[in-house]
Design a protein around this motif. Structure first.
Motif, PDB file in Angstrom:
ATOM      1  N   ASN A   1      -2.998   0.821  -9.625  1.00  0.00           N
ATOM      2  CA  ASN A   1      -2.398   0.468  -8.337  1.00  0.00           C
ATOM      3  C   ASN A   1      -1.277   1.413  -7.914  1.00  0.00           C
ATOM      4  OD1 ASN A   1      -4.026  -1.897  -8.103  1.00  0.00           O
ATOM      5  ND2 ASN A   1      -2.633  -2.962  -9.515  1.00  0.00           N
TER       6      ASN A   1
ATOM      7  N   SER B   1      -1.956   3.717  -4.791  1.00  0.00           N
ATOM      8  CA  SER B   1      -1.998   2.953  -3.543  1.00  0.00           C
ATOM      9  C   SER B   1      -0.595   2.584  -3.085  1.00  0.00           C
ATOM     10  CB  SER B   1      -2.835   1.679  -3.726  1.00  0.00           C
ATOM     11  OG  SER B   1      -4.179   1.991  -4.010  1.00  0.00           O
ATOM     12  N   GLU B   2       0.266   2.219  -4.026  1.00  0.00           N
ATOM     13  CA  GLU B   2       1.634   1.851  -3.686  1.00  0.00           C
ATOM     14  C   GLU B   2       2.425   3.064  -3.182  1.00  0.00           C
ATOM     15  OE1 GLU B   2       3.304  -0.035  -7.093  1.00  0.00           O
ATOM     16  OE2 GLU B   2       1.892  -1.713  -7.062  1.00  0.00           O
TER      17      GLU B   2
ATOM     18  N   GLY C   1       6.306   8.099  -7.361  1.00  0.00           N
ATOM     19  CA  GLY C   1       6.275   6.694  -7.760  1.00  0.00           C
ATOM     20  C   GLY C   1       6.110   6.621  -9.265  1.00  0.00           C
TER      21      GLY C   1
ATOM     22  N   GLN D   1       1.376   3.725   0.389  1.00  0.00           N
ATOM     23  CA  GLN D   1       2.023   2.786   1.300  1.00  0.00           C
ATOM     24  C   GLN D   1       3.480   3.177   1.555  1.00  0.00           C
ATOM     25  OE1 GLN D   1       1.481  -1.091  -0.443  1.00  0.00           O
ATOM     26  NE2 GLN D   1      -0.731  -1.117  -0.082  1.00  0.00           N
ATOM     27  N   GLU D   2       4.164   3.611   0.496  1.00  0.00           N
ATOM     28  CA  GLU D   2       5.537   4.054   0.638  1.00  0.00           C
ATOM     29  C   GLU D   2       5.609   5.317   1.500  1.00  0.00           C
ATOM     30  OE1 GLU D   2       9.670   4.530   0.324  1.00  0.00           O
ATOM     31  OE2 GLU D   2       8.332   2.801   0.108  1.00  0.00           O
TER      32      GLU D   2
END
Length: 212
Positions: free
Chosen positions: A163, A166-167, A83, A170-171
């Motif tokens: 963040n 965390s993203e 990410g 989730q991915e």
């Protein structure tokens, strides 16, 4: 020495009798819980009488529902997920933020038997037919003990985005669930549920079991 040698077979025999007694009690408890099989009927069966278990449709529905969320398959995956944050003007080495996450996740699927309806079960003599609810994914989660940040690169003029991790997590969960679905986890969950219930119902005396 002789008294000790004679007492050992007696202890061994007593142990066998206790074990047999406990086993018989457990069998009766299981039959009683599922079918209301009485102690007198059970005693007659032990004396050589023929066993007749009468399991009607409401009993089958009630007992199958007690299994509730029947987890039948677990899917695990290890993968590296990335990410990043990009600046529309400055290059990544000046204002970027990139993270690589090594993830270990698990997807658990099965059949929620609490959703079974009365009309889904048909009992005719020693035959039973059940229409199961659709298989579903119960949980998708990452194992935090095996999931870790592999690397993180931050530009000279930027700070780590709080963040971003965390993203990425989730991915990772989204990709894990998508991979499990693509590999047919729901089909496997249904198949395993059918096998489990077929074994259970056959053990209760049903000669023909049809589950779809």
């Amino acid at each position: 020495m002789t008294p000790h040698l004679k007492s050992r077979p007696l202890r061994w025999l007593a142990g066998i009798l206790i074990g047999v007694t406990i086993t018989l009690v457990l069998i009766w408890v299981a039959l009683s819980a599922f079918t209301g099989f009485g102690l007198i009927q059970f005693a007659r069966m032990l004396r050589g009488g023929q066993l007749h278990i009468n399991v009607d449709q409401p009993t089958v529905v009630r007992q199958v529902r007690t299994l509730q969320r029947l987890e039948t398959v677990s899917y695990t995956m290890d993968k590296i997920i990335s990410g990043e944050r990009e600046n529309p003007v400055l290059p990544a080495f000046l204002a970027g933020d990139k993270l690589l996450l090594v993830v270990h996740g698990e997807v658990i699927a099965g059949v929620d038997l609490s959703k079974l309806q009365t009309q889904d079960v048909t009992v005719t003599g020693r035959s039973v037919s059940i229409h199961l609810p659709h298989a579903e994914i119960f949980t998708t989660r990452l194992d935090n003990t095996k999931t870790r940040v592999y690397s993180r690169e931050t530009g000279l003029f930027s700070t780590p985005d709080p963040n971003l991790e965390s993203e990425v997590r989730q991915e990772a969960e989204r990709q894990l669930q998508a991979a499990a679905l693509e590999d047919g986890i729901l089909k496997t969950a249904s198949k395993n549920a059918v096998q489990t219930l077929t074994t259970l119902l056959s053990g209760l005396g049903f000669e023909t079991v049809h589950i779809d």
